[in-house]
Design a protein around this motif. Sequence first.
Motif, PDB file in Angstrom:
ATOM      1  N   CYS A  79     -11.308   3.558   3.831  1.00 54.11           N
ATOM      2  CA  CYS A  79     -11.341   4.029   2.235  1.00 54.11           C
ATOM      3  C   CYS A  79     -12.795   4.142   1.641  1.00 54.11           C
ATOM      4  O   CYS A  79     -13.406   3.054   1.726  1.00 54.11           O
ATOM      5  CB  CYS A  79     -10.252   3.199   1.371  1.00 54.11           C
ATOM      6  N   PRO A  80     -13.385   5.404   1.416  1.00 61.93           N
ATOM      7  CA  PRO A  80     -14.820   5.241   0.736  1.00 61.93           C
ATOM      8  C   PRO A  80     -14.845   4.678  -0.515  1.00 61.93           C
ATOM      9  O   PRO A  80     -15.858   4.202  -0.980  1.00 61.93           O
ATOM     10  CB  PRO A  80     -15.012   6.829   0.550  1.00 61.93           C
ATOM     11  N   LYS A 139      -0.262   8.862  -0.218  1.00 59.88           N
ATOM     12  CA  LYS A 139      -1.648   8.881  -0.357  1.00 59.88           C
ATOM     13  C   LYS A 139      -2.493   8.042  -1.211  1.00 59.88           C
ATOM     14  O   LYS A 139      -1.898   7.390  -2.073  1.00 59.88           O
ATOM     15  CB  LYS A 139      -2.143  10.298  -1.102  1.00 59.88           C
ATOM     16  N   CYS A 140      -3.799   7.545  -0.593  1.00 65.66           N
ATOM     17  CA  CYS A 140      -4.609   6.629  -1.267  1.00 65.66           C
ATOM     18  C   CYS A 140      -4.847   7.458  -2.807  1.00 65.66           C
ATOM     19  O   CYS A 140      -5.622   8.492  -2.656  1.00 65.66           O
ATOM     20  CB  CYS A 140      -5.670   6.491  -0.454  1.00 65.66           C
ATOM     21  N   GLN A 141      -4.773   6.644  -3.898  1.00 63.68           N
ATOM     22  CA  GLN A 141      -5.208   7.053  -5.030  1.00 63.68           C
ATOM     23  C   GLN A 141      -6.710   6.666  -5.239  1.00 63.68           C
ATOM     24  O   GLN A 141      -7.171   7.211  -6.308  1.00 63.68           O
ATOM     25  CB  GLN A 141      -4.111   6.663  -6.176  1.00 63.68           C
ATOM     26  N   ASN A 173      -6.612  17.268   0.923  1.00 57.33           N
ATOM     27  CA  ASN A 173      -5.545  16.169   0.707  1.00 57.33           C
ATOM     28  C   ASN A 173      -6.296  14.683   0.957  1.00 57.33           C
ATOM     29  O   ASN A 173      -7.149  14.427   1.640  1.00 57.33           O
ATOM     30  CB  ASN A 173      -4.475  16.409   1.920  1.00 57.33           C
ATOM     31  N   PRO A 174      -5.895  13.830   0.269  1.00 56.97           N
ATOM     32  CA  PRO A 174      -6.431  12.433   0.141  1.00 56.97           C
ATOM     33  C   PRO A 174      -5.810  11.747   1.633  1.00 56.97           C
ATOM     34  O   PRO A 174      -4.934  12.261   2.204  1.00 56.97           O
ATOM     35  CB  PRO A 174      -6.007  11.669  -0.918  1.00 56.97           C
ATOM     36  N   ALA A 175      -6.237  10.552   2.211  1.00 58.86           N
ATOM     37  CA  ALA A 175      -5.761  10.232   3.239  1.00 58.86           C
ATOM     38  C   ALA A 175      -4.499   9.130   2.726  1.00 58.86           C
ATOM     39  O   ALA A 175      -4.319   8.929   1.758  1.00 58.86           O
ATOM     40  CB  ALA A 175      -7.067   9.205   3.769  1.00 58.86           C
ATOM     41  N   ILE A 176      -3.719   9.073   3.902  1.00 58.19           N
ATOM     42  CA  ILE A 176      -2.640   8.196   3.741  1.00 58.19           C
ATOM     43  C   ILE A 176      -3.011   6.859   3.471  1.00 58.19           C
ATOM     44  O   ILE A 176      -3.943   6.460   4.361  1.00 58.19           O
ATOM     45  CB  ILE A 176      -1.441   8.380   4.792  1.00 58.19           C
ATOM     46  N   GLU A 177      -2.504   6.224   2.521  1.00 58.37           N
ATOM     47  CA  GLU A 177      -2.926   4.890   2.276  1.00 58.37           C
ATOM     48  C   GLU A 177      -2.156   3.801   3.342  1.00 58.37           C
ATOM     49  O   GLU A 177      -1.167   3.081   3.042  1.00 58.37           O
ATOM     50  CB  GLU A 177      -2.921   4.293   0.969  1.00 58.37           C
ATOM     51  N   LEU A 180       0.884  -1.197  -0.088  1.00 61.11           N
ATOM     52  CA  LEU A 180       0.100  -0.103  -0.134  1.00 61.11           C
ATOM     53  C   LEU A 180       0.696   1.330   0.048  1.00 61.11           C
ATOM     54  O   LEU A 180       2.012   0.954   0.398  1.00 61.11           O
ATOM     55  CB  LEU A 180      -1.109   0.099   1.109  1.00 61.11           C
ATOM     56  N   ASN A 181       0.350   2.344  -0.428  1.00 54.16           N
ATOM     57  CA  ASN A 181       1.315   3.342  -0.620  1.00 54.16           C
ATOM     58  C   ASN A 181       2.052   4.009   0.588  1.00 54.16           C
ATOM     59  O   ASN A 181       3.251   4.278   0.436  1.00 54.16           O
ATOM     60  CB  ASN A 181       0.611   4.771  -1.365  1.00 54.16           C
ATOM     61  N   ALA A 182       1.465   3.967   1.628  1.00 46.91           N
ATOM     62  CA  ALA A 182       2.042   4.354   2.894  1.00 46.91           C
ATOM     63  C   ALA A 182       3.507   3.503   3.012  1.00 46.91           C
ATOM     64  O   ALA A 182       4.481   4.089   3.437  1.00 46.91           O
ATOM     65  CB  ALA A 182       1.411   4.379   4.158  1.00 46.91           C
ATOM     66  N   HIS A 183       3.711   2.191   2.841  1.00 42.60           N
ATOM     67  CA  HIS A 183       4.561   1.382   2.976  1.00 42.60           C
ATOM     68  C   HIS A 183       5.733   1.496   1.850  1.00 42.60           C
ATOM     69  O   HIS A 183       6.601   1.854   1.904  1.00 42.60           O
ATOM     70  CB  HIS A 183       4.132  -0.008   3.112  1.00 42.60           C
ATOM     71  N   LEU A 184       5.140   1.705   0.726  1.00 40.25           N
ATOM     72  CA  LEU A 184       5.744   1.609  -0.596  1.00 40.25           C
ATOM     73  C   LEU A 184       6.581   3.348  -0.627  1.00 40.25           C
ATOM     74  O   LEU A 184       7.677   3.023  -1.211  1.00 40.25           O
ATOM     75  CB  LEU A 184       4.932   1.591  -1.917  1.00 40.25           C
TER      76      LEU A 184
END
Length: 98
Positions: free
Chosen positions: A49-50, A25-27, A36-40, A11-15
């Motif tokens: 995640c909506p 951020k969550c794409q 700002n989008p949330a951190i993934e 997931l983006n937070a780790h990558l």
Amino acid sequence: LLQLRSGHIPLNAHLNRFKCVETDKCQACLPEDGSNPAIETVVHYLFECPAYEEERFDLDRALGRHSRDLGAILSNRKRTRALLKYIGRTKRLKDNFG
């Protein structure tokens, strides 16, 4: 499952920590209001995640009161199966694991 527990999951937070992606951020849930989008993170992906609201509805029904407790989910085979079904339905990790 170990990756979910440890947060070492693609997931983006780790990558982003390893410069594999440009942002943490969550794409999937880019806000329409321009904020700002949330951190993934694992928590964001599984429970917040909506973009995965429909898939999460089924997960919530299957898990009942344990639907937001990752430890309780992973400690029970039936709940773990429901979680894996959710992950499969979101297709979020498909590019990484096939």
